[in-house]
Design a protein around this motif. Structure first.
Motif, PDB file in Angstrom:
ATOM      1  N   SER A 191       0.995  -1.238  -0.328  1.00 31.09           N
ATOM      2  CA  SER A 191       0.278  -0.117  -0.229  1.00 31.09           C
ATOM      3  C   SER A 191       0.779   1.292  -0.147  1.00 31.09           C
ATOM      4  CB  SER A 191      -0.955   0.298   0.866  1.00 31.09           C
ATOM      5  OG  SER A 191      -1.759  -1.153   1.557  1.00 31.09           O
ATOM      6  N   GLN A 192       1.979   1.051   0.933  1.00 27.72           N
ATOM      7  CA  GLN A 192       3.004   2.293   1.062  1.00 27.72           C
ATOM      8  C   GLN A 192       3.390   2.691  -0.600  1.00 27.72           C
ATOM      9  OE1 GLN A 192       5.208   1.786   4.040  1.00 27.72           O
ATOM     10  NE2 GLN A 192       3.675   1.158   5.244  1.00 27.72           N
ATOM     11  N   SER A 193       3.177   2.104  -1.005  1.00 29.40           N
ATOM     12  CA  SER A 193       4.576   1.750  -2.646  1.00 29.40           C
ATOM     13  C   SER A 193       3.490   2.183  -3.455  1.00 29.40           C
ATOM     14  CB  SER A 193       5.106   1.169  -3.008  1.00 29.40           C
ATOM     15  OG  SER A 193       4.093  -0.062  -3.350  1.00 29.40           O
ATOM     16  N   HIS A 194       1.738   2.643  -3.714  1.00 28.06           N
ATOM     17  CA  HIS A 194       0.552   2.356  -3.738  1.00 28.06           C
ATOM     18  C   HIS A 194       0.758   3.870  -4.387  1.00 28.06           C
ATOM     19  CE1 HIS A 194      -2.373   1.854  -6.671  1.00 28.06           C
ATOM     20  NE2 HIS A 194      -3.501   2.458  -6.694  1.00 28.06           N
ATOM     21  N   GLY A 195       0.722   5.409  -4.167  1.00 25.10           N
ATOM     22  CA  GLY A 195       0.803   7.014  -3.668  1.00 25.10           C
ATOM     23  C   GLY A 195      -0.786   7.162  -3.996  1.00 25.10           C
ATOM     24  N   ARG A 196      -1.438   6.586  -3.007  1.00 26.85           N
ATOM     25  CA  ARG A 196      -3.098   6.972  -2.460  1.00 26.85           C
ATOM     26  C   ARG A 196      -2.299   8.469  -1.715  1.00 26.85           C
ATOM     27  NH1 ARG A 196      -8.260   4.149  -0.503  1.00 26.85           N
ATOM     28  NH2 ARG A 196      -7.983   3.413  -2.587  1.00 26.85           N
ATOM     29  N   ARG A 197      -3.168   9.697  -2.308  1.00 24.42           N
ATOM     30  CA  ARG A 197      -3.172  10.237  -1.141  1.00 24.42           C
ATOM     31  C   ARG A 197      -3.759  10.352  -0.233  1.00 24.42           C
ATOM     32  NH1 ARG A 197      -0.658  14.895  -4.288  1.00 24.42           N
ATOM     33  NH2 ARG A 197      -2.022  15.715  -2.949  1.00 24.42           N
ATOM     34  N   GLU A 198      -3.918  11.182   0.971  1.00 23.30           N
ATOM     35  CA  GLU A 198      -4.620  11.027   2.386  1.00 23.30           C
ATOM     36  C   GLU A 198      -6.116  11.715   1.973  1.00 23.30           C
ATOM     37  OE1 GLU A 198      -2.088  12.870   5.200  1.00 23.30           O
ATOM     38  OE2 GLU A 198      -0.623  11.381   5.534  1.00 23.30           O
TER      39      GLU A 198
END
Length: 209
Positions: A191-198
């Protein structure tokens, strides 16, 4: 053919999250599952007419328009994980693709999106499209499995999901899940490498609550 489809899909800030060639609706011989292409998807969506018009369900309406247009362009049929009945078996299709797996905490985990996996729709084709072999389950090589201990109230972990405890926590003014996204989903290394913004996660958390 698959590369041509992918080129069309990526122009809309979507990507192919897997495909299925068996057990599909009548007349469909290949189904391609579509999800957000990160980074970049959120900026595309928030700049859309659906996001800015103040009406309900902007992301679902965006998905219907964009994936519907892709279906027309590619001579395919669009399917969506919302709007039923009838409800489409997206969880079944996801697992059949070999790219989504039941995680140690229950929700599906994806080889590219991790626990941030979401499907915006799918394209069904009348012809068989050759699909690449899926990557291995990312959980098989995850030694620490931080997802199991990330929930601050233990609502999501090795035990079955405790929805009541989760919702109580989300109403607490000091929780950070509502502003940053579910901490369990964020703890997944993929998930941390997926790039979804907060702010994107916050949007989904508001809809969930």
């Amino acid at each position: 053919m698959l590369q041509d489809i992918e080129n069309h899909v990526e122009k809309q800030h979507l990507t192919i999250f897997g495909g299925v060639n068996d057990g599909l609706p009548e007349g469909i011989r290949t189904l391609l599952l579509l999800g957000p292409l990160e980074p970049g998807f959120w900026a595309c969506f928030t700049g859309s007419q659906e996001y800015g018009d103040g009406r309900a369900d902007p992301l679902d309406r965006w998905s219907e328009r964009v994936i519907g247009d892709l279906a027309n362009t590619l001579n395919a049929k669009a399917f969506f994980p919302f709007g039923g009945p009838p409800d489409q078996p997206f969880v079944q299709w996801a697992q059949a693709s070999g790219r989504a797996h039941v995680s140690p905490v229950g929700p599906l985990v994806h080889d590219a999106a991790g626990l941030m996996l979401s499907y915006r729709g799918a394209l069904g084709f009348a012809e068989v499209i050759a699909l690449p072999d899926p990557p291995p389950n990312p959980c098989d090589t995850c030694e620490d499995r931080p997802c199991l201990s990330a929930c601050p109230v233990g609502a999501l972990g090795p035990a079955p999901y405790d929805a009541a405890t989760c919702r109580t926590h989300l109403r607490h003014p000091e929780n950070i899940c509502m502003s940053k996204g579910c901490l369990v989903r964020r703890a997944c290394p993929v998930s941390q490498s997926h790039g979804r913004r907060e702010e994107q996660s916050a949007f989904h958390m508001r809809a969930f609550r």
